[in-house]
Design a protein around this motif. Structure first.
Motif, PDB file in Angstrom:
ATOM      1  N   TYR A  58      94.854   0.490  56.431  1.00 51.53           N
ATOM      2  CA  TYR A  58      95.586   1.431  56.046  1.00 51.53           C
ATOM      3  C   TYR A  58      94.773   3.311  55.519  1.00 51.53           C
ATOM      4  O   TYR A  58      93.655   2.439  56.011  1.00 51.53           O
ATOM      5  CB  TYR A  58      95.473   1.043  53.789  1.00 51.53           C
ATOM      6  CG  TYR A  58      96.375  -0.939  54.379  1.00 51.53           C
ATOM      7  CD1 TYR A  58      97.339  -0.318  54.706  1.00 51.53           C
ATOM      8  CD2 TYR A  58      95.447  -1.272  54.276  1.00 51.53           C
ATOM      9  CE1 TYR A  58      98.496  -1.409  54.160  1.00 51.53           C
ATOM     10  CE2 TYR A  58      96.105  -2.469  53.932  1.00 51.53           C
ATOM     11  CZ  TYR A  58      98.133  -2.424  53.847  1.00 51.53           C
ATOM     12  OH  TYR A  58      98.576  -3.480  53.854  1.00 51.53           O
ATOM     13  N   GLN A  59      95.208   4.248  56.524  1.00 52.68           N
ATOM     14  CA  GLN A  59      94.675   5.327  55.703  1.00 52.68           C
ATOM     15  C   GLN A  59      95.165   6.369  54.452  1.00 52.68           C
ATOM     16  O   GLN A  59      96.754   6.187  54.690  1.00 52.68           O
ATOM     17  CB  GLN A  59      94.695   5.375  57.227  1.00 52.68           C
ATOM     18  CG  GLN A  59      94.095   7.240  57.248  1.00 52.68           C
ATOM     19  CD  GLN A  59      94.863   8.093  58.192  1.00 52.68           C
ATOM     20  OE1 GLN A  59      95.851   8.528  58.283  1.00 52.68           O
ATOM     21  NE2 GLN A  59      93.883   8.703  59.265  1.00 52.68           N
ATOM     22  N   MET A  60      94.316   6.366  53.586  1.00 51.87           N
ATOM     23  CA  MET A  60      94.952   6.640  52.587  1.00 51.87           C
ATOM     24  C   MET A  60      93.642   7.900  52.646  1.00 51.87           C
ATOM     25  O   MET A  60      93.271   8.495  52.982  1.00 51.87           O
ATOM     26  CB  MET A  60      93.897   6.365  50.975  1.00 51.87           C
ATOM     27  CG  MET A  60      94.356   5.204  50.916  1.00 51.87           C
ATOM     28  SD  MET A  60      93.838   3.821  49.740  1.00 51.87           S
ATOM     29  CE  MET A  60      94.694   1.996  49.876  1.00 51.87           C
ATOM     30  N   LEU A  61      95.085   9.356  52.195  1.00 50.67           N
ATOM     31  CA  LEU A  61      94.751  10.610  52.234  1.00 50.67           C
ATOM     32  C   LEU A  61      94.660  11.027  50.719  1.00 50.67           C
ATOM     33  O   LEU A  61      95.487  10.973  50.095  1.00 50.67           O
ATOM     34  CB  LEU A  61      95.683  11.735  52.828  1.00 50.67           C
ATOM     35  CG  LEU A  61      95.840  13.046  52.748  1.00 50.67           C
ATOM     36  CD1 LEU A  61      94.332  13.312  54.037  1.00 50.67           C
ATOM     37  CD2 LEU A  61      96.555  13.894  54.298  1.00 50.67           C
ATOM     38  N   VAL A  62      93.326  11.477  50.356  1.00 44.79           N
ATOM     39  CA  VAL A  62      93.017  11.782  48.641  1.00 44.79           C
ATOM     40  C   VAL A  62      92.852  12.884  48.976  1.00 44.79           C
ATOM     41  O   VAL A  62      91.379  13.233  48.998  1.00 44.79           O
ATOM     42  CB  VAL A  62      92.302  10.526  48.438  1.00 44.79           C
ATOM     43  CG1 VAL A  62      91.706  10.735  47.304  1.00 44.79           C
ATOM     44  CG2 VAL A  62      92.347   9.220  48.489  1.00 44.79           C
ATOM     45  N   ASN A  63      93.931  13.823  48.382  1.00 49.48           N
ATOM     46  CA  ASN A  63      93.289  15.091  48.017  1.00 49.48           C
ATOM     47  C   ASN A  63      92.391  15.766  49.522  1.00 49.48           C
ATOM     48  O   ASN A  63      91.137  16.242  49.550  1.00 49.48           O
ATOM     49  CB  ASN A  63      92.048  15.381  47.010  1.00 49.48           C
ATOM     50  CG  ASN A  63      93.049  14.940  45.796  1.00 49.48           C
ATOM     51  OD1 ASN A  63      94.682  15.079  45.262  1.00 49.48           O
ATOM     52  ND2 ASN A  63      92.223  14.226  44.568  1.00 49.48           N
ATOM     53  N   GLY A  64      92.320  15.549  50.508  1.00 51.03           N
ATOM     54  CA  GLY A  64      92.631  16.220  51.978  1.00 51.03           C
ATOM     55  C   GLY A  64      91.467  15.733  52.789  1.00 51.03           C
ATOM     56  O   GLY A  64      91.052  15.282  53.809  1.00 51.03           O
TER      57      GLY A  64
END
Length: 395
Positions: free
Chosen positions: A291-297
Motif C-alpha cells: 500500500y502506498q499512502m500519499l499524506v500531504n505530499g
C-alpha cells in the motif's frame, strides 16, 4: 626260530601296513577337513569381499551425494546472498543510530519532551503516524495514521496479545477507524484485529467501530498447501471477514485507490500467489499487499512481509517511479526480505523498522538484519524509527 621270526616279521609288517592305512585314512580325513576349511574360508573371504565392495560403493555414492548437496546448498546460499546483498560480503559491524536512541541520549542530557520535539521538524503536514511497540517480545507490525482532519487509519495491528493495547490507542484517538488495511494473513499482523472482530461477534462491546477493512487474501485451500503454519489464523480471519457486511469487508486489487480525508491510499500490486507446483518457504509472506499512502505530499510505502519472490514480483509488475517513497516500512521486519534493488527503487529518506531488540541486534546470528542495515547506510538513509525503542511517532 626262523618260523617265529618270519611270523614276527610278518606281524610287524602287517602292523606297519595297518598303521600306514590308518595314517592314510587320518591324512585323508584331515585333508578333507582342510579342504572343507579352505572352501569355507574362501567362501567367507568372498562374502567379506562382497560386503566390503558394497560398503565402499555405498560410501562413495553417499559421499558424492553429500558433496552434490553441499555444492547445491552453497550455490543456493550464494545466490540468495547475491539477491539479498549483491555480494558475498558480511556486514556484522554495521550499526545504525535510531531516532529513539537519539531521543534517549537527549533525555540523558536533561532535555525536556518539548525541547526534544522542537528539534524534530514536522514532515507530515499536520498528520501523525505512530508505529506501536509490541506487547510481547515477538516481532509484529501495527501502525496508526491520523489524518490532518482527525480520521484514523490502521495498518495490520499485531498479535492477539497486542489487541488490548491497540484498542486503548484507538480509543485515545476517538475509537473510530475509517479504514483498516491488512497486508497478509499472518498472526503477527492480523491477530489483534481478529481479537476485536471475534469479541464483537460474541456480543462484547469493544468500544471500537470500523468503517472499512481492506485486504486481499488467498483461498483457504491455497493456505493448506502453502502456509500450514498459519492455516488456523487464515481460516479464522477469512471466516470473520466473511461475516461482516459487504461494505465493511472490502477486497482490493492492484490499482485501487481509497481516499480517507486528504490521504490517498493506492494498492500497488496484485497478490503474488505461486501455484501448487511451486511451494516456497512462508509463501504467505510473499503474498503481502503493498500500500502506498500519499499524506500531504509525503509518500509512505507499506510492504508487509514481502520476501525475495514477492518483492521481485512487485519490481516486475510496478513501474519503478511508482515505487518511490519518502518513508518505507522495512519488509519482513527488516530481514530475509526483499532485495537491495527493491529498496533502491523505493529510494527512501526514512525507514520504519517493525523490529524487536533481539532481531535488531541479530542475537542468534542467523538473520539478515545486518545486511539490510548496510543497504540503508549505502543508500544514505539517515532516519530510522525502530519498534525496539517503544512507540515511535512521526509528525
Amino acid at each position: 626260530m626262523r618260523r617265529f621270526g618270519r611270523r614276527h616279521r610278518f606281524r610287524r609288517s602287517g602292523s606297519r601296513k595297518i598303521g600306514w592305512q590308518m595314517e592314510m585314512s587320518i591324512d585323508r580325513a584331515a585333508s578333507r577337513r582342510y579342504r572343507s576349511y579352505r572352501r569355507h574360508r574362501n567362501m567367507w573371504f568372498v562374502i567379506l569381499g562382497v560386503l566390503l565392495v558394497l560398503l565402499l560403493t555405498f560410501g562413495c555414492v553417499f559421499a558424492v551425494k553429500r558433496a552434490v548437496r553441499a555444492r547445491g546448498a552453497d550455490a543456493s546460499e550464494s545466490a540468495h546472498k547475491t539477491e539479498q546483498t549483491g555480494s558475498t560480503g558480511t556486514y556484522e559491524n554495521v550499526e545504525l543510530v535510531t531516532e529513539g536512541e537519539k531521543v534517549k541520549e537527549l533525555e540523558t542530557q536533561g532535555k525536556t519532551a518539548e525541547e526534544i520535539a522542537a528539534q524534530t521538524e514536522p514532515i507530515l503536514g499536520g498528520a501523525e503516524l505512530t508505529m506501536l511497540a509490541g506487547q510481547t517480545k515477538a516481532q509484529m507490525m501495527s501502525f496508526l495514521l491520523e489524518t490532518k482532519k482527525g480520521s484514523l487509519i490502521v495498518v495490520d495491528g499485531g498479535w492477539w496479545d497486542d489487541a488490548d493495547y491497540l484498542k486503548e490507542q484507538i480509543k485515545k484517538r476517538g475509537g473510530h477507524v475509517s479504514a483498516w488495511f491488512l497486508t497478509h494473513a499472518h498472526t503477527d499482523h492480523v491477530g489483534a484485529l481478529l481479537n476485536i472482530l471475534q469479541s464483537e461477534a460474541d456480543g462484547e462491546d469493544t468500544g471500537i467501530t470500523i468503517d472499512h477493512i481492506y485486504y486481499d487474501f488467498a483461498s483457504l485451500d491455497w493456505y493448506k498447501t502453502h502456509e500450514l503454519g498459519d492455516l488456523g489464523t487464515a481460516d479464522a480471519i477469512l471466516t470473520a471477514l466473511a461475516g461482516l457486511p459487504k461494505d465493511e469487508a472490502c477486497p482490493v486489487k492492484k490499482g485501487d485507490e481509497i481516499l480517507v480525508d486528504d490521504v490517498c491510499i493506492t494498492v500497488l500490486n496484485d497478490r503474488y500467489e505461486p501455484d501448487d507446483n511451486h511451494v516456497g518457504e512462508r509463501d504467505g509472506n510473499d503474498a503481502s499487499m503493498v500500500y502506498q499512502m500519499l499524506v500531504n505530499g509525503v509518500t509512505i510505502l507499506f510492504t508487509g512481509d514481502l520476501q525475495v519472490d514477492g518483492g521481485n514480483h512487485v519490481l516486475e509488475t510496478v513501474a519503478k517511479e511508482d515505487l518511490k517513497a519518502d518513508i518505507v516500512q522495512m519488509a519482513h521486519h527488516g530481514q530475509h526480505a526483499v532485495t537491495k534493488e527493491f529498496y533502491e527503487a523505493v529510494s527512501p529518506k526514512i525507514c520504519l523498522w517493525p523490529t524487536p531488540q533481539w532481531l535488531w541486534d541479530n542475537e542468534d546470528g542467523k538473520y539478515t538484519t545486518p545486511e539490510t542495515k548496510a543497504w540503508m547506510k549505502e543508500l544514505g538513509v539517515e532516519k530510522h524509527y525502530c519498534m525496539k525503542d517503544g512507540d515511535q511517532v512521526i509528525r
